[in-house]
Design an enzyme around this catalytic site. Sequence first.
Site, PDB file in Angstrom:
ATOM      1  N   GLN A  71       0.822  -1.207   0.000  1.00  0.00           N
ATOM      2  CA  GLN A  71       0.000   0.000   0.000  1.00  0.00           C
ATOM      3  C   GLN A  71       0.864   1.268   0.000  1.00  0.00           C
ATOM      4  O   GLN A  71       2.033   1.224   0.361  1.00  0.00           O
ATOM      5  CB  GLN A  71      -0.888   0.017   1.244  1.00  0.00           C
ATOM      6  CG  GLN A  71      -1.959  -1.048   1.284  1.00  0.00           C
ATOM      7  CD  GLN A  71      -2.798  -0.921   2.542  1.00  0.00           C
ATOM      8  OE1 GLN A  71      -2.784  -1.789   3.392  1.00  0.00           O
ATOM      9  NE2 GLN A  71      -3.536   0.173   2.666  1.00  0.00           N
ATOM     10  N   HIS A  72       0.223   2.355  -0.351  1.00  0.00           N
ATOM     11  CA  HIS A  72       0.691   3.742  -0.120  1.00  0.00           C
ATOM     12  C   HIS A  72       1.810   4.252  -1.024  1.00  0.00           C
ATOM     13  O   HIS A  72       2.004   5.461  -1.112  1.00  0.00           O
ATOM     14  CB  HIS A  72       1.176   3.946   1.325  1.00  0.00           C
ATOM     15  CG  HIS A  72       0.272   3.445   2.390  1.00  0.00           C
ATOM     16  ND1 HIS A  72      -1.016   3.907   2.561  1.00  0.00           N
ATOM     17  CD2 HIS A  72       0.462   2.499   3.357  1.00  0.00           C
ATOM     18  CE1 HIS A  72      -1.570   3.272   3.592  1.00  0.00           C
ATOM     19  NE2 HIS A  72      -0.694   2.416   4.082  1.00  0.00           N
ATOM     20  N   ASP A 275      -2.227  -4.922  -0.441  1.00  0.00           N
ATOM     21  CA  ASP A 275      -1.883  -6.285  -0.018  1.00  0.00           C
ATOM     22  C   ASP A 275      -2.688  -6.741   1.201  1.00  0.00           C
ATOM     23  O   ASP A 275      -3.073  -7.918   1.289  1.00  0.00           O
ATOM     24  CB  ASP A 275      -0.373  -6.474   0.178  1.00  0.00           C
ATOM     25  CG  ASP A 275       0.279  -5.482   1.129  1.00  0.00           C
ATOM     26  OD1 ASP A 275      -0.421  -4.637   1.707  1.00  0.00           O
ATOM     27  OD2 ASP A 275       1.512  -5.565   1.277  1.00  0.00           O
TER      28      ASP A 275
HETATM   29  O1  LIG Z   1       1.584   0.247   4.950  1.00  0.00           O
HETATM   30  C1  LIG Z   1       1.041  -0.822   5.111  1.00  0.00           C
HETATM   31  C2  LIG Z   1      -0.378  -0.899   5.551  1.00  0.00           C
HETATM   32  O2  LIG Z   1      -0.955   0.352   5.794  1.00  0.00           O
HETATM   33  C3  LIG Z   1       1.812  -2.077   4.866  1.00  0.00           C
HETATM   34  O3  LIG Z   1       1.140  -3.203   5.359  1.00  0.00           O
HETATM   35  C4  LIG Z   1       2.148  -2.197   3.398  1.00  0.00           C
HETATM   36  O4  LIG Z   1       0.966  -2.504   2.672  1.00  0.00           O
HETATM   37  C5  LIG Z   1       3.275  -3.186   3.137  1.00  0.00           C
HETATM   38  O5  LIG Z   1       2.917  -4.500   3.390  1.00  0.00           O
HETATM   39  P1  LIG Z   1       3.912  -5.755   3.399  1.00  0.00           P
HETATM   40  O6  LIG Z   1       4.836  -5.624   2.249  1.00  0.00           O
HETATM   41  O7  LIG Z   1       4.575  -5.792   4.710  1.00  0.00           O
HETATM   42  O8  LIG Z   1       3.012  -6.941   3.232  1.00  0.00           O
END
Ligand SMILES: O=C(CO)[C@@H](O)[C@H](O)COP(=O)(O)O
EC number: 2.7.1.17
Length: 519
Positions: A71-72, A275
């Site tokens: 995300q983000h 994700d």
């Molecule tokens: O920033 C967040 C949720 O807000 C994280 O959960 C990212 O989405 C990255 O996820 P992973 O790579 O650790 O699965």
Amino acid sequence: MTLVAGVDSSTQSCKVVIRSAETGALVRQGRADHPGGTSVDPAHWWNALLAAIDAAGGLDDVAALSVAGQQHGMVCLDVDGRVVRDALLWNDTRSAEAAAELVSALGARAWAEAVGSVPVASFTISKLRWLATHEPLNAARTAAVCLPHDWLTWRLAGSPGLDRLTTDRGDASGTGYWSPITGAYREDLLKLAFGTIPLLPRVLGPTDQAGITPGPSPTDSAPPSGSPATGTPGGSPTGTPATGSPVGPPGTGSGGGVGPAVIPAGIRLAPGTGDNMAAALGVGARPGDVVVSVGTSGTAFAVADAPSRDAGGAVAGFADATGRFLPLVCTLNAARVLDAAAAMLGVPLDRLGELALQAPPGADGLTLVPYLEGERTPNLPHATGAIHGLRLSTSTPAHLARAAVEGMLCGLADALEALGLTPDRVLLIGGGARSEAVRRIAPTVFGRPVVVPPPGEYVADGAARQAAWLLSGGPEPPEWPTDSPEVHEAEQTPGLRDRYAESRALVLGSARSRPVEGG
Ligand SMILES: O=C(CO)[C@@H](O)[C@H](O)COP(=O)(O)O
Ligand SMILES: Nc1ncnc2c1ncn2[C@@H]1O[C@H](COP(=O)(O)OP(=O)(O)O)[C@@H](O)[C@H]1O
């Protein structure tokens, strides 16, 4: 049998699963590594995706595909669709001051009411403010902004023009300029942060089609062959990570075409999602469940029927991938705390777990505060980790290993608590849940049983389920049978969370007194 593909383009790697659309049965899978760092050329994700697809035996027999992504991450595109600069990822904390400025400008409550979340460094809106302040020339070149999964989906569709960029509710809800409450962009907030309003992806509904693969383009280079990415035939887990992924020339998106051998024409593209939203779909989370994911990030989240608005900022009020909501608490420090402890001890992860299980619960008072990458919850982007309670008697590899596992899980217990729910079940997933020590120690820290689904790629699985939903078109995603989970129960370790809270308070005190550093 109709086949669907699910992609998990997460922080550390890209994973691809190919499943039966009707039953969800796993047919084959592949993976490839992403590079390290928190500022990454998106070309690496593209090349890792091609390598992972190749390792999964290709897509020739696949009818639909969905991309779930970290995300983000801020992906800026110029007017020709070229990537303007490396993407700043969710765990890049240089935007901490920008986030604080945004919160000061309107107040935390106003942000929570407007977009369901209070901005922190992770959010795209904070990164865009950082860009406008620190790299005005790059900001001026930015014609469109999208997220990692949006960009990969658009490239799979042949990079058809900026106006064809799409996203979904789940990932849009992590930008800070889209409201899960109203289902609309808040361009006023984007303008406040960035100064202008670049083109934004169209937000698709859960079963809307994002596009269709156009097939080979003569302008694109062939996918790497003989790559070190790993693939497995149906049923078996991916096992050890590949040793590096091949990457093409960094710097730009091609602006047209997809890899010739790997991406056949006519594959329908689902909207994709973030994700965590995909993990909820993949694990089949239902109301009453809280999912705790031990990946690069640590997350605790639940499926909800109504949006949330935590002005305290701990709970991000995200949307999910089904039309519902996904209140979520995220920490910056999870599986990599174990990687770091294993590196400090000079042992592989399996040995770290064995050592952790040799030490007594509570590690005789040795306590590790795991803020190795700064922290997001609590919002201390410049914090560092700490070890407390060192004595001659606790200066053993087993004590340190136990303290690392317990400290990481205490951070997740804080996240679980911050969600403010009384769950029926707590499900444990993510790469870190492959560790027996994590599975066995989790209930001693959380003070409740932990349900562990069989090891799997639940983010990629959720994406595959979304792709199957695109094909079925029903009101709910297709029901796929799941294997029985393990349930781990154990006594809560007395005093552990209290000792952790004392050590955490020392870290909080020192982190708050330190001036915020930029960059
Ligand atoms: O920033 C967040 C949720 O807000 C994280 O959960 C990212 O989405 C990255 O996820 P992973 O790579 O650790 O699965
Ligand atoms: N057997 C294991 N024991 C402990 N940690 C593991 C094990 N297998 C994988 N991991 C950890 O899982 C992490 C990757 O998890 P994953 O959920 O794939 O991350 P992400 O989705 O953020 O890229 C790595 O940091 C790795 O060390």
